[in-house]
Design a protein around this motif. Structure first.
Motif, PDB file in Angstrom:
ATOM      1  N   ALA A 162     -19.095  30.730  28.924  1.00 45.90           N
ATOM      2  CA  ALA A 162     -20.078  29.718  29.421  1.00 45.90           C
ATOM      3  C   ALA A 162     -20.387  29.314  30.595  1.00 45.90           C
ATOM      4  N   ASN A 163     -19.198  29.297  31.419  1.00 48.11           N
ATOM      5  CA  ASN A 163     -19.583  29.181  32.806  1.00 48.11           C
ATOM      6  C   ASN A 163     -20.050  30.353  33.500  1.00 48.11           C
ATOM      7  N   ALA A 164     -19.781  31.499  33.098  1.00 47.56           N
ATOM      8  CA  ALA A 164     -20.399  32.580  33.577  1.00 47.56           C
ATOM      9  C   ALA A 164     -21.897  32.734  33.414  1.00 47.56           C
ATOM     10  N   MET A 165     -22.087  32.410  32.093  1.00 51.87           N
ATOM     11  CA  MET A 165     -23.510  32.327  31.604  1.00 51.87           C
ATOM     12  C   MET A 165     -24.524  31.383  32.175  1.00 51.87           C
ATOM     13  N   LYS A 166     -23.703  30.175  32.764  1.00 51.95           N
ATOM     14  CA  LYS A 166     -24.631  29.272  33.377  1.00 51.95           C
ATOM     15  C   LYS A 166     -24.588  29.540  34.780  1.00 51.95           C
ATOM     16  N   GLU A 167     -23.638  30.155  35.287  1.00 50.90           N
ATOM     17  CA  GLU A 167     -24.042  30.306  36.641  1.00 50.90           C
ATOM     18  C   GLU A 167     -25.164  31.539  36.657  1.00 50.90           C
ATOM     19  N   TRP A 168     -25.185  32.505  35.924  1.00 50.55           N
ATOM     20  CA  TRP A 168     -26.106  33.642  35.775  1.00 50.55           C
ATOM     21  C   TRP A 168     -27.648  32.878  35.761  1.00 50.55           C
ATOM     22  N   ALA A 169     -27.635  32.144  34.513  1.00 54.83           N
ATOM     23  CA  ALA A 169     -28.922  31.387  34.250  1.00 54.83           C
ATOM     24  C   ALA A 169     -29.375  30.533  35.373  1.00 54.83           C
ATOM     25  N   LYS A 204     -23.625  42.816  32.471  1.00 60.39           N
ATOM     26  CA  LYS A 204     -23.569  41.419  33.305  1.00 60.39           C
ATOM     27  C   LYS A 204     -22.094  40.717  32.830  1.00 60.39           C
ATOM     28  N   MET A 205     -21.899  40.872  31.563  1.00 57.45           N
ATOM     29  CA  MET A 205     -20.609  40.182  31.324  1.00 57.45           C
ATOM     30  C   MET A 205     -19.448  41.056  31.769  1.00 57.45           C
ATOM     31  N   GLU A 206     -19.473  42.188  31.898  1.00 53.30           N
ATOM     32  CA  GLU A 206     -18.267  42.843  32.512  1.00 53.30           C
ATOM     33  C   GLU A 206     -18.118  42.581  33.974  1.00 53.30           C
ATOM     34  N   GLU A 207     -19.346  42.283  34.710  1.00 48.07           N
ATOM     35  CA  GLU A 207     -19.435  42.085  36.159  1.00 48.07           C
ATOM     36  C   GLU A 207     -18.833  40.509  36.469  1.00 48.07           C
TER      37      GLU A 207
END
Length: 696
Positions: A49-56, A17-20
């Motif tokens: 943080a931004n990518a984590m939040k968007e996914w969450a 998911k991080m790579e995506e």
């Protein structure tokens, strides 16, 4: 049916998911931090943080929490929402790099061992990027470390991470010395097997001792226990199988590689084993596993018990810590290979571990010491309190040949002939598994079998990592300037194994002969938690951790105080619970039953003097005498608990609880359990062992 490959890791912000989701440069920078320990730039943290939040948020999350492991024995979390006020009076969902990196839980109520004053409230959690974030209950969980305002370590994760870094650094130096220049990182891996009990929640709710302490403080044995050995690996009951299936799926969603499940030895006891992971992730996953077990059990009307000895008379629960060392090039450094007699690299690492376990056997013992585990160690269900190493016949013969300078002959893998045409023949392993050994070599890893079921595995693993790293550092210093490296290695290996072979024992660790033999060898035999913990602050142990930068001397003394205080508090809670159960329920119940016996005898005599009242009067007399002793012993236990106030020093207080209070608890229980055997089931106030253990 669950699509396991699709399900696995679906609730984890994992590498895929991080790579995506991350910009390529951000992803690469984060990977360098995770793999090589490079410093993390705030701009990278902001991107993550931004990518984590968007996914969450896409997954339905409204909150995030910094999930950490304070010195309480359980995990901790404080939940914050993603919402921020917008200019139009509405809200937006935001999460910054600063919020990812740092949290501020109130540290004043967590154990600190006197390292900080109660009024000093501020503490910090800091993101651990080596352990992926995950989602539970619509909340984004971020694994973190925890420290005080002034920087003292107040958690179990930080020493583990430091020990992993230290072992990696030293092991890489050693491997470079041996010509393995392509190795840039060495990791320790762990596979913790988790034992647990499942009981019906209705039964649990009727037992104050289980609710308050996790174990039964009273309870006569059922007519059947584990003596038929029919539960171990037996057919899994429908209700338990449903729980296990749900548990697997929940753990797989969280990226926990739950692999094996089966019935254990005691009735209502079971085990789950995962595939190996790095020590840090394995620790986080094991803490998650215990939490998910409890929550999943609730959904099935069950309760998961993780106490080391919830029921007297049957096996308690442990946790087998399968520990190994691997390189970033994929080599297991504890794999002896087909010709271990020629594998000097393996012999060198083996010698370092043998020396470490021998010199720091007290540390390995105390790291598994607890009020609960004191019930298990030394019984025929867990290794004894004496730490020793099992190497097996083949590896043991190799060590003997090195020490004695004789030729080594491997027995090899013997062909096992089944004698049945349709069954395939196979080769057996070169050594058996010694279930009585606390620290056993099992092919390409060591199995530390003495851990209690509720223990946070960070503690034994950071101690193990540190002591082995320290020995490897000494080996490196001794070998780095050698003119003939091979000859120097052989000499060092032989010297080390000769000096430390006393820790190796391949026999029956349960035997009385071993206790006497271990004493002759100079091995420690600490039978209780306070006795073992008293050695934590021995100079050689303090020097070990300080020298390797794992924890400071002040932090060691804080941990020493925390663990001893926790032990005393546990015994005190157990004693007060026993007193409460005795005075409020057991004593009135027995009085009521005796009164019924007396009324029955009087009614018979009134009907006809010729009718025998032998049964009523004999039983009433016997129970009355036992009840008198029970009430007196309850008062004695109460006085002993109050007497603890005279002890202010943590070790003397823990010793008092062990030698005085705990001993009286055992005496009170014996009388109480005798009365249960003679009191009618309807009169006895608590569910019996038979109802609890065979009711699922």
């Amino acid at each position: 049916m669950a699509n396991v490959p699709e399900l696995f890791g679906s609730m984890v912000f994992n590498d895929r998911k991080m790579e995506e989701r991350l910009p390529h440069a951000t992803y690469k920078a984060l990977k360098r931090t995770i793999k090589n320990g490079d410093p993390l730039d705030l701009s990278v943290a902001n991107g993550v943080a931004n990518a984590m939040k968007e996914w969450a948020v896409e997954m339905g999350c409204t909150h995030y929490t910094h999930w950490f492991q304070p010195m309480t024995g359980v995990t901790a979390e404080k939940h914050d929402s993603f919402i921020y006020p917008a200019s139009d009076g509405q809200v937006i969902m935001e999460f910054s790099g600063k919020e990812l990196i740092k949290g501020e839980p109130d540290a004043s109520s967590f154990p600190s061992g006197g390292i900080r004053a109660t009024f000093e409230a501020r503490g910090y959690t800091t993101w651990d990027p080596t352990s992926p974030a995950f989602i539970r209950d619509k909340t984004l969980y971020i694994p973190t470390a925890f420290c005080s305002y002034t920087g003292e370590v107040l958690d179990k994760k930080t020493p583990l991470l430091r020990s992993m870094e230290k072992l990696s650094s030293v092991a890489v130096d050693v491997l470079h010395l041996l010509g393995k220049e392509d190795v840039t990182r060495v990791t320790t891996t762990v596979g913790p097997e988790q034992e647990y009990f499942l009981i019906d929640k209705e039964m649990y709710d009727k037992r104050p001792d289980l609710i308050y302490t996790g174990r039964t403080l009273f309870g006569a044995p059922a007519p059947k226990g584990q003596e038929l050995e029919d539960h171990y690996f037996g057919s899994i009951k429908t209700r338990v199988a449903a729980f296990m299936n749900d548990l697997d799926e929940e753990l797989w969603k969280l990226g926990v590689m739950a692999k094996t499940k089966h019935n254990e030895v005691a009735p209502s006891q079971h085990e789950l084993a995962p595939i190996f992971a790095t020590s840090n992730i394995a620790t986080d996953h094991n803490e998650l596993t215990m939490e998910v077990m409890k929550k999943t059990a609730e959904k099935h009307g069950l309760v998961c018990l993780l106490h080391e000895k919830p029921f007297a008379g049957v096996n308690g629960s442990g946790k087998h810590n399968n520990w190994s060392i691997s390189t970033n090039t994929g080599e297991n450094l504890l794999d002896p290979g087909k010709t271990p007699e020629n594998n000097l690299q393996f012999q060198l690492f083996l010698a370092a571990i043998v020396k470490a376990v021998h010199e720091y056997q007290d540390l390995l013992r105390l790291t598994v010491a607890s009020a609960g585990n004191d019930h298990r160690l030394g019984a025929n269900e867990a290794p004894p309190a004496i730490i020793s190493m099992y190497l097996g016949d083949d590896l043991g013969a190799l060590v003997d040949s090195i020490v004695n300078g004789t030729e080594y002959r491997s027995s090899g893998k013997v062909e096992m002939l089944t004698g049945v045409d349709v069954l395939p023949d196979f080769k057996k392993d070169t050594s058996d598994r010694n279930r009585t050994s606390p620290f056993a070599f099992t092919g390409n890893k060591f199995e530390f079998r003495a851990l209690g079921s509720s223990l946070n595995i960070a503690c034994p693993n950071y101690m193990l990592n540190t002591m082995v790293a320290d020995e490897l550092a000494g080996f490196y210093d001794e070998l780095k300037d050698a003119d003939d490296l091979e000859a120097a290695m052989k000499a060092l290996i032989r010297k080390t194994l000769t000096e430390h072979k006393n820790i190796i024992f391949n026999g029956d660790n349960y035997s009385d002969e071993w206790v006497a033999e271990a004493e002759r060898r100079g091995l420690c035999n600490f039978r209780s938690m306070p006795e073992a913990m008293s050695h934590y602050i021995d100079k050689k142990n303090v020097d070990l951790f300080v020298r390797n930068g794992i924890v400071s001397e002040a932090e060691i003394h804080a941990r020493y105080e925390i663990e001893l205080e926790h032990y005393s508090k546990e015994i005190r809670i157990e004693a007060l619970t026993m007193i409460d159960m005795a005075e409020k329920n057991i004593t009135p119940a027995v009085i009521g039953f005796v009164n019924r016996l007396a009324d029955a005898a009087l009614a018979k005599k009134a009907l006809s003097p010729a009718i025998s009242v032998y049964a009523e009067t004999t039983l009433a007399q016997e129970l009355s005498e036992k009840l008198e002793a029970f009430v007196k012993k309850t008062d004695e236990l109460k006085a002993a608990v109050y007497g603890a106030a005279a002890y202010t020093e943590v070790l003397s207080l823990a010793m008092y609880y062990r030698e005085k209070v705990f001993a009286l608890m055992g005496e009170l229980r014996t009388i109480g359990d005798d009365m249960e055997k003679k009191t009618s089931a309807e009169a006895w106030p608590y569910p019996s062992y038979g109802e609890i253990l065979f009711g699922v």
